[in-house]
Design a protein around this motif. Structure first.
Motif, PDB file in Angstrom:
ATOM      1  N   GLN A   1       0.788  -1.226   0.000  1.00  0.00           N
ATOM      2  CA  GLN A   1       0.000   0.000   0.000  1.00  0.00           C
ATOM      3  C   GLN A   1       0.827   1.286   0.000  1.00  0.00           C
ATOM      4  OE1 GLN A   1      -2.543  -0.393   3.381  1.00  0.00           O
ATOM      5  NE2 GLN A   1      -0.975   0.217   4.847  1.00  0.00           N
ATOM      6  N   ASN A   2       2.086   1.236   0.401  1.00  0.00           N
ATOM      7  CA  ASN A   2       2.926   2.435   0.423  1.00  0.00           C
ATOM      8  C   ASN A   2       3.775   2.603  -0.829  1.00  0.00           C
ATOM      9  OD1 ASN A   2       2.024   3.307   2.930  1.00  0.00           O
ATOM     10  ND2 ASN A   2       3.466   1.990   3.997  1.00  0.00           N
ATOM     11  N   LEU A   3       3.500   1.806  -1.845  1.00  0.00           N
ATOM     12  CA  LEU A   3       4.272   1.907  -3.082  1.00  0.00           C
ATOM     13  C   LEU A   3       3.599   2.873  -4.060  1.00  0.00           C
ATOM     14  CD1 LEU A   3       5.280  -1.821  -3.698  1.00  0.00           C
ATOM     15  CD2 LEU A   3       6.491  -0.055  -2.394  1.00  0.00           C
ATOM     16  N   THR A   4       4.402   3.512  -4.883  1.00  0.00           N
ATOM     17  CA  THR A   4       3.872   4.413  -5.910  1.00  0.00           C
ATOM     18  C   THR A   4       3.321   3.590  -7.076  1.00  0.00           C
ATOM     19  OG1 THR A   4       5.961   4.539  -7.113  1.00  0.00           O
ATOM     20  CG2 THR A   4       5.639   6.133  -5.302  1.00  0.00           C
ATOM     21  N   ASP A   5       2.554   4.241  -7.940  1.00  0.00           N
ATOM     22  CA  ASP A   5       2.044   3.565  -9.139  1.00  0.00           C
ATOM     23  C   ASP A   5       3.198   3.030  -9.981  1.00  0.00           C
ATOM     24  OD1 ASP A   5      -0.625   3.946  -8.522  1.00  0.00           O
ATOM     25  OD2 ASP A   5      -0.881   5.680  -9.848  1.00  0.00           O
ATOM     26  N   LYS A   6       4.255   3.825 -10.108  1.00  0.00           N
ATOM     27  CA  LYS A   6       5.413   3.414 -10.909  1.00  0.00           C
ATOM     28  C   LYS A   6       6.035   2.133 -10.337  1.00  0.00           C
ATOM     29  CE  LYS A   6       9.610   5.306 -12.927  1.00  0.00           C
ATOM     30  NZ  LYS A   6      10.493   6.459 -13.056  1.00  0.00           N
ATOM     31  N   MET A   7       6.099   2.052  -9.015  1.00  0.00           N
ATOM     32  CA  MET A   7       6.642   0.851  -8.366  1.00  0.00           C
ATOM     33  C   MET A   7       5.724  -0.344  -8.589  1.00  0.00           C
ATOM     34  SD  MET A   7       7.930   2.389  -4.741  1.00  0.00           S
ATOM     35  CE  MET A   7       9.301   3.531  -4.610  1.00  0.00           C
ATOM     36  N   LEU A   8       4.427  -0.135  -8.415  1.00  0.00           N
ATOM     37  CA  LEU A   8       3.460  -1.229  -8.601  1.00  0.00           C
ATOM     38  C   LEU A   8       3.461  -1.725 -10.043  1.00  0.00           C
ATOM     39  CD1 LEU A   8       0.496   0.089  -6.419  1.00  0.00           C
ATOM     40  CD2 LEU A   8       2.008  -1.841  -5.902  1.00  0.00           C
ATOM     41  N   GLU A   9       3.690  -0.824 -10.982  1.00  0.00           N
ATOM     42  CA  GLU A   9       3.722  -1.207 -12.396  1.00  0.00           C
ATOM     43  C   GLU A   9       4.847  -2.200 -12.696  1.00  0.00           C
ATOM     44  OE1 GLU A   9       3.849   2.556 -14.435  1.00  0.00           O
ATOM     45  OE2 GLU A   9       1.737   2.966 -13.990  1.00  0.00           O
ATOM     46  N   LYS A  10       5.880  -2.211 -11.879  1.00  0.00           N
ATOM     47  CA  LYS A  10       6.967  -3.178 -12.059  1.00  0.00           C
ATOM     48  C   LYS A  10       6.540  -4.579 -11.621  1.00  0.00           C
ATOM     49  CE  LYS A  10      10.554   0.245 -11.500  1.00  0.00           C
ATOM     50  NZ  LYS A  10      11.966   0.287 -11.662  1.00  0.00           N
ATOM     51  N   ILE A  11       5.573  -4.649 -10.726  1.00  0.00           N
ATOM     52  CA  ILE A  11       5.094  -5.931 -10.202  1.00  0.00           C
ATOM     53  C   ILE A  11       4.019  -6.536 -11.101  1.00  0.00           C
ATOM     54  CG2 ILE A  11       3.948  -7.042  -8.243  1.00  0.00           C
ATOM     55  CD1 ILE A  11       5.274  -4.973  -6.429  1.00  0.00           C
ATOM     56  N   VAL A  12       3.178  -5.681 -11.678  1.00  0.00           N
ATOM     57  CA  VAL A  12       2.012  -6.122 -12.457  1.00  0.00           C
ATOM     58  C   VAL A  12       2.319  -7.209 -13.484  1.00  0.00           C
ATOM     59  CG1 VAL A  12       0.302  -5.354 -14.166  1.00  0.00           C
ATOM     60  CG2 VAL A  12       0.603  -4.071 -12.058  1.00  0.00           C
ATOM     61  N   PRO A  13       3.326  -7.057 -14.367  1.00  0.00           N
ATOM     62  CA  PRO A  13       3.514  -8.062 -15.423  1.00  0.00           C
ATOM     63  C   PRO A  13       3.916  -9.446 -14.905  1.00  0.00           C
ATOM     64  CG  PRO A  13       4.909  -6.119 -15.821  1.00  0.00           C
ATOM     65  CD  PRO A  13       4.266  -5.946 -14.498  1.00  0.00           C
ATOM     66  N   ASN A  14       4.412  -9.502 -13.689  1.00  0.00           N
ATOM     67  CA  ASN A  14       4.874 -10.774 -13.120  1.00  0.00           C
ATOM     68  C   ASN A  14       3.856 -11.427 -12.199  1.00  0.00           C
ATOM     69  OD1 ASN A  14       7.732 -10.751 -14.109  1.00  0.00           O
ATOM     70  ND2 ASN A  14       7.677  -8.787 -13.051  1.00  0.00           N
ATOM     71  N   THR A  15       2.727 -10.773 -12.002  1.00  0.00           N
ATOM     72  CA  THR A  15       1.713 -11.249 -11.055  1.00  0.00           C
ATOM     73  C   THR A  15       0.544 -11.869 -11.804  1.00  0.00           C
ATOM     74  OG1 THR A  15       2.336  -9.453  -9.559  1.00  0.00           O
ATOM     75  CG2 THR A  15       0.251 -10.565  -9.118  1.00  0.00           C
ATOM     76  N   ARG A  16       0.114 -13.014 -11.322  1.00  0.00           N
ATOM     77  CA  ARG A  16      -1.067 -13.651 -11.911  1.00  0.00           C
ATOM     78  C   ARG A  16      -2.087 -13.945 -10.806  1.00  0.00           C
ATOM     79  NH1 ARG A  16       2.728 -17.509 -11.070  1.00  0.00           N
ATOM     80  NH2 ARG A  16       2.083 -19.622 -10.660  1.00  0.00           N
ATOM     81  N   VAL A  17      -3.335 -14.076 -11.210  1.00  0.00           N
ATOM     82  CA  VAL A  17      -4.404 -14.383 -10.259  1.00  0.00           C
ATOM     83  C   VAL A  17      -4.703 -15.872 -10.352  1.00  0.00           C
ATOM     84  CG1 VAL A  17      -6.784 -13.945  -9.564  1.00  0.00           C
ATOM     85  CG2 VAL A  17      -5.418 -12.087 -10.516  1.00  0.00           C
ATOM     86  N   LEU A  18      -4.673 -16.540  -9.198  1.00  0.00           N
ATOM     87  CA  LEU A  18      -5.026 -17.955  -9.115  1.00  0.00           C
ATOM     88  C   LEU A  18      -6.329 -18.075  -8.341  1.00  0.00           C
ATOM     89  CD1 LEU A  18      -1.518 -19.357  -8.074  1.00  0.00           C
ATOM     90  CD2 LEU A  18      -2.453 -19.122 -10.378  1.00  0.00           C
ATOM     91  N   GLN A  19      -7.161 -19.008  -8.741  1.00  0.00           N
ATOM     92  CA  GLN A  19      -8.425 -19.230  -8.043  1.00  0.00           C
ATOM     93  C   GLN A  19      -8.401 -20.604  -7.402  1.00  0.00           C
ATOM     94  OE1 GLN A  19     -11.238 -18.402 -11.230  1.00  0.00           O
ATOM     95  NE2 GLN A  19     -11.524 -16.337 -10.395  1.00  0.00           N
ATOM     96  N   PHE A  20      -8.852 -20.660  -6.150  1.00  0.00           N
ATOM     97  CA  PHE A  20      -8.884 -21.902  -5.386  1.00  0.00           C
ATOM     98  C   PHE A  20     -10.261 -22.081  -4.773  1.00  0.00           C
ATOM     99  CE2 PHE A  20      -4.474 -20.498  -5.354  1.00  0.00           C
ATOM    100  CZ  PHE A  20      -3.780 -21.661  -5.646  1.00  0.00           C
ATOM    101  N   GLY A  21     -10.680 -23.332  -4.677  1.00  0.00           N
ATOM    102  CA  GLY A  21     -11.942 -23.653  -4.033  1.00  0.00           C
ATOM    103  C   GLY A  21     -11.755 -23.925  -2.546  1.00  0.00           C
ATOM    104  N   GLU A  22     -12.877 -24.066  -1.856  1.00  0.00           N
ATOM    105  CA  GLU A  22     -12.840 -24.372  -0.426  1.00  0.00           C
ATOM    106  C   GLU A  22     -12.086 -25.682  -0.193  1.00  0.00           C
ATOM    107  OE1 GLU A  22     -15.960 -25.108   3.269  1.00  0.00           O
ATOM    108  OE2 GLU A  22     -16.690 -24.347   1.360  1.00  0.00           O
ATOM    109  N   ARG A  23     -11.207 -25.692   0.805  1.00  0.00           N
ATOM    110  CA  ARG A  23     -10.357 -26.822   1.227  1.00  0.00           C
ATOM    111  C   ARG A  23      -9.265 -27.162   0.208  1.00  0.00           C
ATOM    112  NH1 ARG A  23      -9.540 -26.802   5.908  1.00  0.00           N
ATOM    113  NH2 ARG A  23      -8.524 -28.805   5.755  1.00  0.00           N
ATOM    114  N   GLU A  24      -9.116 -26.332  -0.807  1.00  0.00           N
ATOM    115  CA  GLU A  24      -8.049 -26.567  -1.782  1.00  0.00           C
ATOM    116  C   GLU A  24      -6.720 -26.086  -1.205  1.00  0.00           C
ATOM    117  OE1 GLU A  24      -7.345 -26.051  -6.573  1.00  0.00           O
ATOM    118  OE2 GLU A  24      -9.222 -25.358  -5.676  1.00  0.00           O
ATOM    119  N   ILE A  25      -5.677 -26.862  -1.454  1.00  0.00           N
ATOM    120  CA  ILE A  25      -4.351 -26.565  -0.911  1.00  0.00           C
ATOM    121  C   ILE A  25      -3.579 -25.693  -1.907  1.00  0.00           C
ATOM    122  CG2 ILE A  25      -2.140 -27.574  -0.222  1.00  0.00           C
ATOM    123  CD1 ILE A  25      -3.773 -30.065   0.668  1.00  0.00           C
TER     124      ILE A  25
END
Length: 169
Positions: free
Chosen positions: A14-38
């Motif tokens: 939360q204390n990072l600038t937009d420019k800093m967050l933009e460096k993280i965005v291309p390397n981040t993916r969203v994973l979806q998990f169900g209940e009790r999934e490891i």
């Protein structure tokens, strides 16, 4: 694709600038998990650092075949899989979803490279990480002291309840 606005909702970032967050965005993916999934198991290689977008995750340790202990729960906006921020280690617990969850995942090696290449960003993230981990350690220490203080054998040994005597100062 993950947005900077979504990443800003993560407590650690939360204390990072937009420019800093933009460096993280291309390397981040969203994973979806169900209940009790490891998400990961204790002892497996810690490849990804995780940030909970939505849902709830329990961190658990299997003490024996019949006993699993919950170390804590991760709520939306919080991070886990800290071992991935160090090169080479394994996970020290299981991460299990208690409800359907959306999780941001970033390879630990990529995140380390980004933080090393941007010293101010690295300092901000690691300073915040140190605060988060300090709070978790204090909470677990207090839990351990309460267990010791309330254990019947300890009370017999020392002759009185120890909770007040063992409280950290």
């Amino acid at each position: 694709m993950v947005s900077t606005d979504e990443l800003r909702k993560i407590f650690l970032l939360q204390n990072l600038t937009d420019k800093m967050l933009e460096k993280i965005v291309p390397n981040t993916r969203v994973l979806q998990f169900g209940e009790r999934e490891i998400i990961f198991e204790e002892g497996t290689k810690a490849e990804n650092f995780y940030m909970l977008k939505k849902g709830k995750v329990l961190l658990e340790v299997e003490v024996s075949k019949r006993l699993t202990i919950s170390l804590g729960s991760i709520k939306s906006g919080y991070s886990f899989g800290w071992s991935a921020l160090l090169s080479g280690p394994s996970h020290t617990s299981h991460a299990v979803c208690t409800e359907p969850s959306d999780v941001f995942a970033i390879p630990g090696e990529k995140l380390r490279d980004i933080l090393e290449g941007t010293p101010l960003m690295g300092y901000r993230v690691m300073a915040f990480a140190a605060t988060i981990l300090k709070n978790r350690l204090e909470r677990r220490t207090n839990q351990l002291l309460k267990v010791i203080a309330n254990h019947p054998d300890m009370q017999k040994l020392l002759g009185s309840p120890l909770e007040e005597e063992l409280s950290p100062g």
